[in-house]
Design an enzyme around this catalytic site. Structure first.
Site, PDB file in Angstrom:
ATOM      1  N   CYS A  58       0.804  -1.225   0.000  1.00  0.00           N
ATOM      2  CA  CYS A  58       0.000   0.000   0.000  1.00  0.00           C
ATOM      3  C   CYS A  58       0.836   1.275   0.000  1.00  0.00           C
ATOM      4  O   CYS A  58       0.291   2.369  -0.155  1.00  0.00           O
ATOM      5  CB  CYS A  58      -0.935   0.003   1.206  1.00  0.00           C
ATOM      6  SG  CYS A  58      -1.941  -1.488   1.312  1.00  0.00           S
ATOM      7  N   HIS A  94      -9.129   2.768  -2.263  1.00  0.00           N
ATOM      8  CA  HIS A  94      -7.695   2.498  -2.135  1.00  0.00           C
ATOM      9  C   HIS A  94      -7.184   1.583  -3.243  1.00  0.00           C
ATOM     10  O   HIS A  94      -7.039   0.377  -3.047  1.00  0.00           O
ATOM     11  CB  HIS A  94      -7.444   1.881  -0.754  1.00  0.00           C
ATOM     12  CG  HIS A  94      -6.046   1.435  -0.507  1.00  0.00           C
ATOM     13  ND1 HIS A  94      -4.933   2.159  -0.907  1.00  0.00           N
ATOM     14  CD2 HIS A  94      -5.552   0.322   0.122  1.00  0.00           C
ATOM     15  CE1 HIS A  94      -3.843   1.520  -0.539  1.00  0.00           C
ATOM     16  NE2 HIS A  94      -4.192   0.399   0.082  1.00  0.00           N
ATOM     17  N   CYS A 129       0.309   2.733   6.363  1.00  0.00           N
ATOM     18  CA  CYS A 129       0.705   1.365   6.692  1.00  0.00           C
ATOM     19  C   CYS A 129       0.706   0.567   5.395  1.00  0.00           C
ATOM     20  O   CYS A 129       0.177   1.013   4.380  1.00  0.00           O
ATOM     21  CB  CYS A 129      -0.274   0.751   7.683  1.00  0.00           C
ATOM     22  SG  CYS A 129      -1.967   0.665   7.053  1.00  0.00           S
TER      23      CYS A 129
END
Length: 436
Positions: free
Chosen positions: A99, A392, A422
């Protein structure tokens, strides 16, 4: 204790971010159904170059990321160069840091600028959760390899006769950590339980995220940094993110059942970010190169930090680890920041990181620091909403956050901004940005 590490070239130039753009983000299997990530990447980079009016030959390097990679296009960066009219001599390579992938892409281009090997580059990422690499069973894969080596039809038939019906079933991409078998949501549940994050707190954060994102769109704040996307069959263009709940009430969130721990859980689909498709990119240059081209930078990259933590417990604590490092390297404290933007993978993860950033005990016993990183002022935090609302697309989120934060800093008259995330594998990333 680390010293401040200024990000400058050998000539003393700062690292300028001159432009940023993204596609609208779309929930899985909606507007971009059937559109691979490489096409989303071409779309955003092509439009970014067109809007900036920077000649393509000025861009000497493109670093791009994709988390859910497709076997037929393993180097998405090079495919984007070849598919957007850029010079075929443009250096291009791909990165993956889950991510935090576009954070890594930005850092890599910045390092090339500081080393003096380039003067301008593009960094970004794209992902599609609608076009996925569907695999085959291990037994079928092995049989196919052996069959390719077989010399006769009889040998091939003998190999295939050993297969059972279940061996022929498709295998979807794994959603769990390779090393632990834990899903992200399992870790989000663990963090909520361990650190006392309630369902009510999670739902309230999710509701706030959607409200602020809807307000940002209504006020036109995102219009210049989000392109209109045209995808086959070209009937309906997409000009806004399609995940944002514009009319929901806090009571609506309480109706959803837990998604991971069905009996005792607090993490739901509504207080988590959804699977999403999209792409985002930024143009970076040395400060002097931007001046030569007559460009006014959005801002500058002041510092960055990447960290890693254990994957069995609190795997999504990356921001709490990487933020103090990035601030230290920038020579700043939490109080110096005008804006703070944290990736909202889950409301529980976000709230846990905020809680531990303010904890002296966590700082002393876990980070080995004398005092807490600092309490986050809510008026500075995710002021335009976050990933729970926007969605996302794994590799694109960092570039979205960077562009969004710099534009908001400029609207507020400048200052310092922190972007942090994160990532799977216990990874974390943080960057300090500066706008004038």
């Amino acid at each position: 204790m680390s010293q401040a590490l200024p990000l400058v070239t050998r000539q003393g130039d700062r690292i300028a971010i001159v432009s940023g753009l993204r596609t609208p983000f779309a929930r899985q299997a909606t507007a971009y159904h059937g559109v691979p990530a490489v096409d989303l990447g071409k779309m955003v980079v092509g439009e970014l170059l067109a809007r900036s009016e920077i000649p393509p030959e000025v861009i000497e390097q493109l670093v791009f990321g994709q988390v859910v990679q497709m076997p037929e296009a393993p180097n998405i960066a090079r495919e984007i160069v070849l598919g957007t009219g850029m010079s075929v001599h443009t250096d291009a390579y791909s990165v993956s840091r889950a991510c935090a992938t576009s954070f890594q892409a930005v850092a890599n281009v910045a390092e090339s600028l500081m080393a003096g090997t380039i003067r301008a580059g593009i960094a970004g990422g794209a992902d599609s959760s609608s076009v996925l690499p569907i695999g085959v069973s291990k037994k079928l894969a092995r049989t196919l390899v052996d069959a390719n080596k077989a010399r006769t039809a009889g040998q091939r038939l003998k190999l295939f006769s050993r297969l059972r019906l279940r061996d022929l079933l498709p295998v979807p991409p794994a959603v769990a950590e390779y090393s632990t078998g834990l899903r992200m949501g399992d870790t989000a549940e663990q963090m909520a339980k361990t650190h006392g994050i309630t369902r009510e707190q999670q739902d309230a954060l999710a509701h706030r995220s959607h409200q602020l994102a809807a307000q940002a769109w209504a006020e036109g704040k995102l219009r210049e940094e989000v392109m209109t996307a045209y995808t086959p069959p070209y009937r309906e263009p997409l000009s806004e993110d399609n995940n944002i709940r514009k009319t929901s009430s806090l009571a609506d969130y309480a109706k959803l059942r837990p998604a991971f721990d069905r009996k005792h859980g607090t993490v739901t689909a509504a207080n988590s970010t959804p699977l999403t498709d999209g792409a985002a990119a930024v143009i970076l240059m040395t400060e002097s190169r931007a001046r030569e081209l007559g460009l006014t930078p959005l801002g500058y990259l002041r510092s960055y930090a990447f960290t890693a933590v254990d994957v069995w417990q609190d795997m999504l604590l990356g921001p709490a680890w990487s933020t103090p490092l990035a601030l230290e390297r920038a020579g700043l404290t939490m109080a110096d920041l005008t804006l703070i933007d944290m990736h909202e993978a889950f409301a529980s993860q976000t709230l846990t990181n905020l809680k531990l950033m303010a904890s002296d005990r966590f700082a002393r016993e876990v980070l080995g620091r004398s005092q807490a990183t600092g309490e986050v002022d809510e008026s500075k935090f995710n002021v335009l909403g976050g990933s729970i609302a926007y969605g996302h697309p794994f590799a694109a989120t960092g570039a979205r956050m960077i562009t969004q934060t710099l534009n908001e800093l400029r609207r507020r008259g400048g200052g310092f901004g922190l972007v942090t995330a994160c990532a799977a594998g216990g990874l974390g990333a943080a960057m300090v940005l500066e706008a004038e």
